[in-house]
Design an enzyme around this catalytic site. Structure first.
Site, PDB file in Angstrom:
ATOM      1  N   SER A  22       0.820  -1.220   0.000  1.00 42.67           N
ATOM      2  CA  SER A  22       0.000   0.000   0.000  1.00 42.67           C
ATOM      3  C   SER A  22       0.850   1.264   0.000  1.00 42.67           C
ATOM      4  O   SER A  22       0.331   2.362   0.167  1.00 42.67           O
ATOM      5  CB  SER A  22      -0.923   0.005   1.226  1.00 42.67           C
ATOM      6  OG  SER A  22      -0.164   0.025   2.422  1.00 42.67           O
ATOM      7  N   THR A 154     -38.352  28.852 -10.904  1.00 44.75           N
ATOM      8  CA  THR A 154     -38.777  27.526 -10.459  1.00 44.75           C
ATOM      9  C   THR A 154     -39.065  26.739 -11.733  1.00 44.75           C
ATOM     10  O   THR A 154     -39.560  27.304 -12.720  1.00 44.75           O
ATOM     11  CB  THR A 154     -40.043  27.575  -9.575  1.00 44.75           C
ATOM     12  OG1 THR A 154     -41.132  28.120 -10.328  1.00 44.75           O
ATOM     13  CG2 THR A 154     -39.807  28.421  -8.332  1.00 44.75           C
ATOM     14  N   HIS A 155     -38.728  25.457 -11.727  1.00 47.24           N
ATOM     15  CA  HIS A 155     -38.880  24.608 -12.924  1.00 47.24           C
ATOM     16  C   HIS A 155     -38.100  25.177 -14.117  1.00 47.24           C
ATOM     17  O   HIS A 155     -38.448  24.923 -15.270  1.00 47.24           O
ATOM     18  CB  HIS A 155     -40.357  24.454 -13.320  1.00 47.24           C
ATOM     19  CG  HIS A 155     -41.250  24.029 -12.204  1.00 47.24           C
ATOM     20  ND1 HIS A 155     -41.395  22.719 -11.829  1.00 47.24           N
ATOM     21  CD2 HIS A 155     -42.021  24.763 -11.361  1.00 47.24           C
ATOM     22  CE1 HIS A 155     -42.242  22.640 -10.801  1.00 47.24           C
ATOM     23  NE2 HIS A 155     -42.625  23.869 -10.494  1.00 47.24           N
ATOM     24  N   SER A 276     -12.219  26.244 -28.471  1.00 47.66           N
ATOM     25  CA  SER A 276     -12.456  25.064 -29.292  1.00 47.66           C
ATOM     26  C   SER A 276     -11.316  24.894 -30.283  1.00 47.66           C
ATOM     27  O   SER A 276     -10.745  25.870 -30.764  1.00 47.66           O
ATOM     28  CB  SER A 276     -13.785  25.216 -30.037  1.00 47.66           C
ATOM     29  OG  SER A 276     -13.891  24.274 -31.076  1.00 47.66           O
ATOM     30  N   LYS A 282     -15.672  30.115 -29.956  1.00 45.31           N
ATOM     31  CA  LYS A 282     -16.124  29.499 -28.712  1.00 45.31           C
ATOM     32  C   LYS A 282     -15.350  30.001 -27.486  1.00 45.31           C
ATOM     33  O   LYS A 282     -14.145  30.211 -27.530  1.00 45.31           O
ATOM     34  CB  LYS A 282     -15.982  27.978 -28.782  1.00 45.31           C
ATOM     35  CG  LYS A 282     -16.891  27.302 -29.784  1.00 45.31           C
ATOM     36  CD  LYS A 282     -18.351  27.392 -29.386  1.00 45.31           C
ATOM     37  CE  LYS A 282     -18.645  26.588 -28.153  1.00 45.31           C
ATOM     38  NZ  LYS A 282     -18.399  25.136 -28.316  1.00 45.31           N
ATOM     39  N   GLU A 289     -17.699  23.042 -15.838  1.00 40.22           N
ATOM     40  CA  GLU A 289     -18.100  21.714 -16.302  1.00 40.22           C
ATOM     41  C   GLU A 289     -17.287  20.625 -15.617  1.00 40.22           C
ATOM     42  O   GLU A 289     -17.815  19.547 -15.279  1.00 40.22           O
ATOM     43  CB  GLU A 289     -17.951  21.626 -17.815  1.00 40.22           C
ATOM     44  CG  GLU A 289     -18.965  22.480 -18.564  1.00 40.22           C
ATOM     45  CD  GLU A 289     -18.750  22.479 -20.067  1.00 40.22           C
ATOM     46  OE1 GLU A 289     -19.598  23.035 -20.767  1.00 40.22           O
ATOM     47  OE2 GLU A 289     -17.721  21.934 -20.534  1.00 40.22           O
ATOM     48  N   GLN A 321      -7.489  -1.705   3.917  1.00 43.62           N
ATOM     49  CA  GLN A 321      -6.379  -1.030   3.223  1.00 43.62           C
ATOM     50  C   GLN A 321      -6.900  -0.195   2.057  1.00 43.62           C
ATOM     51  O   GLN A 321      -6.280   0.783   1.649  1.00 43.62           O
ATOM     52  CB  GLN A 321      -5.365  -2.065   2.725  1.00 43.62           C
ATOM     53  CG  GLN A 321      -4.151  -1.481   2.022  1.00 43.62           C
ATOM     54  CD  GLN A 321      -3.094  -2.533   1.769  1.00 43.62           C
ATOM     55  OE1 GLN A 321      -2.447  -3.019   2.699  1.00 43.62           O
ATOM     56  NE2 GLN A 321      -2.925  -2.910   0.508  1.00 43.62           N
TER      57      GLN A 321
END
Length: 461
Positions: A22, A154-155, A276, A282, A289, A321
Site C-alpha cells: 500500500s 422555479t422549474h 475550441s 467558442k 463543467e 487497506q
C-alpha cells in the site's frame, strides 16, 4: 525480508507482494506516522517500558527521517510494504536495537488508524479554511450586486424577481452547512485509537491518555476492537465532501447556463475559460463543467467506501487497506475544485442589464400585479385570473406588463389606477420583499452580516 516473515517458510510471491503493498497510497501519511511513533515512544519511556536512552535515539532518528523526507534527501522506497514498515525499517537501520523497540505494545492496526485520523483532521482544517475563503469571495460578489435585479426561477421558468446578491447568498448558506458538517465530522474522529493494539490492547502498562494528549486528540477511543475496525469517520468525511461537491456542481450548472449565449447573465474571465480546436468563436465554461463532472468521482468514492465496509466482521480486515485511496482522491478533488471555483467567481463579469431585461420580459411581476388588485379589494382568485389574461394579452402584443397603457389595464379591471406602475416596478417590488431572508437589498445586507457572524463561530476546537 518482511518483519513478519519469521512465521513463514516461503517468501511472498512477487505478484502477491505488489498486490499486498500500500506504499503507493499511504506514503502521504509519512508525517503523521512519524509523529504518532514519536508520541508512542515518549509514552513507552514515561511508563518505564523503554529507557530514556532508547527513547532519545528513537526521537532523534525519527526527527532526522522526517526532515530528510520533507527536504527530498530521503526518498520513500516504493518497494516497501507500507509507510509504517518503511519508516520503522529505516529507523532500525540507523539506530540499531533501539529502533526495534519502537513497535512494543503497538500493532499496525492501531498505528494506521491513528495515522489516518491525524491526516484527515489536518485535511478537514484545510478544507474549512478554503471554504471560508470561497464564502468571503461570494459575499463580496453579493455586496457588489445588492441592486442587480434578476429573474428567480422555479422549474427553470421565470418566477419572481430576486437579486443576483440573493441568489449568490443561497449558495453561501449551503457552504456554511458544509463547514458545520465538516467540523462535526472532525469532532467525531478526534479520538485516539493508539494503544488498542491488533484488537485487544496489550499487557504492557501503557498510558493511552498520554498519547492522546501528545497527539492532540480529545479522548482515547473506548473499545479496542472498534478502534481498529472503525472507518465511520472516513464514510462520514466522504459524505461531507460529497455534499460540498454537490453544492459546487449545482452552482456550476447555473454558471454554465448564465454564461451561455441564451442567458448572457455573466461572462467568465479568459483565465477560467477554454476554446475550441475547430470553432474559433467558442468560449467554453470548462472549469465549471469539470467541477460538475468531478462531483461524480466523489460520489463514487462514497459508495465504494460504504460497500467496502458493509460486510466486514470485527475486527481488522485487510479490506480496510482500500479505504485510503477513495478518501484521498475525494480530498484532492474537493480541494482543487474549491480553489478553482474561488478564482472563477472572483474574476467573472456580471451583465446586470441583461439580467434586468430578462426579468422584465418574463412577466416576473405578475404575482405583484395580482397582489395589487387584492389590496384594492378583489378576491385573490379573481385577481389571479385577470392577471393571467393580461399576461396572455402581453404575449400576443410582445410587450411587458410595465408597457401596458392605463386604457389597456382598465379594459381588464376598473380597479387599476395610476399607482399600479409603482407596484409593478421591479426595484419597488424587491424593496417591499423585506422579510428576514428575503431578496430586498436591505434584507440581503442583513443576511450577509448575520452569515458572516455565523461563519466566524464555525471553528474547530
Amino acid at each position: 525480508m518482511k518483519m513478519w516473515s519469521s512465521r513463514f517458510k516461503k517468501e511472498l510471491d512477487s505478484l502477491a507482494n505488489d498486490f499486498n503493498s500500500s506504499i503507493g497510497i499511504d506514503y502521504k501519511m509519512y508525517k503523521e506516522d512519524i509523529m504518532g511513533s514519536m508520541a508512542h515512544a515518549n509514552m513507552l519511556c514515561a511508563t518505564g517500558i523503554i529507557t530514556d536512552d532508547d527513547n532519545s535515539k528513537i526521537q532523534n532518528g525519527l526527527k532526522n527521517i522526517l526532515f530528510e523526507i520533507d527536504s527530498g534527501e530521503l526518498e520513500i522506497n516504493p518497494m516497501a510494504e507500507d509507510i509504517h514498515m518503511f519508516i520503522e525499517e529505516e529507523l532500525t537501520e540507523r539506530i540499531g536495537d533501539a529502533g526495534k523497540k519502537l513497535h512494543t505494545a503497538r500493532s499496525r492496526n492501531d498505528q494506521v488508524s491513528v495515522d489516518i485520523r491525524m491526516y484527515l483532521k489536518a485535511k478537514i482544517e484545510s478544507i474549512v479554511i478554503d471554504l471560508k475563503t470561497l464564502i468571503e469571495t461570494l459575499i463580496e460578489v453579493a455586496k457588489a450586486n445588492l441592486n442587480t435585479v434578476m429573474p428567480g426561477y422555479t422549474h427553470l421558468q421565470v418566477a419572481q424577481p430576486v437579486t443576483f446578491a440573493h441568489h449568490i447568498m443561497a449558495y453561501v448558506q449551503m457552504l456554511t452547512r458544509d463547514i458545520s458538517r465538516l467540523i462535526d465530522c472532525y469532532n467525531r474522529m478526534n479520538e485516539n485509537p493508539l494503544g488498542s493494539g491488533a484488537l485487544a490492547t496489550t499487557t504492557y502498562p501503557i498510558d493511552r491518555f498520554k498519547t492522546t494528549e501528545l497527539l492532540n486528540f480529545k479522548i482515547p477511543t473506548r473499545n479496542s476492537m472498534d478502534s481498529v475496525s472503525d472507518r465511520d469517520f472516513i464514510v462520514e468525511l466522504n459524505f461531507d465532501i460529497s455534499m460540498v461537491m454537490l453544492h459546487l456542481s449545482r452552482f456550476s450548472e447555473e454558471i454554465i447556463l448564465w454564461a451561455s449565449q441564451e442567458f448572457k447573465f455573466i461572462e467568465l474571465d479568459d483565465s477560467y475559460s477554454t476554446g475550441s480546436s475547430i470553432m474559433p468563436q467558442k468560449k467554453n465554461p470548462d472549469m465549471a463543467e469539470l467541477v460538475r463532472g468531478k462531483s461524480s468521482r466523489v460520489f463514487g468514492n462514497l459508495m465504494a467506501t460504504l460497500n467496502l465496509i458493509k460486510a466486514l466482521p470485527l475486527s481488522y480486515n485487510k479490506d480496510l487497506q482500500e479505504d485510503k485511496e477513495n478518501i484521498f482522491d475525494s480530498i484532492e478533488t474537493v480541494e482543487m475544485s474549491i480553489l478553482i471555483f474561488n478564482g472563477m467567481m472572483k474574476t467573472l463579469k456580471v451583465n446586470k442589464e441583461n439580467m434586468r431585461d430578462k426579468a422584465k420580459r418574463g412577466f416576473i411581476n405578475a404575482t405583484d400585479l395580482a397582489d395589487y388588485l387584492v389590496k384594492k379589494g378583489l378576491p385573490f382568485r379573481d385577481a389571479y385570473k385577470i392577471t393571467g389574461n393580461l399576461v396572455s394579452y402581453c404575449v400576443d402584443k410582445n410587450i411587458s406588463l410595465e408597457e401596458l397603457s392605463m386604457e389597456e389595464l382598465t379594459n381588464f379591471s376598473d380597479l387599476f389606477e395610476a399607482d399600479v406602475y409603482k407596484y409593478i416596478d421591479l426595484d419597488y417590488i424587491l424593496s417591499q420583499r423585506n422579510v428576514y431572508g428575503g431578496p430586498s437589498p436591505d434584507a440581503v445586507k442583513k443576511q450577509i452580516l448575520d452569515t458572516k457572524a455565523y461563519v466566524d463561530t464555525l471553528q474547530i476546537k
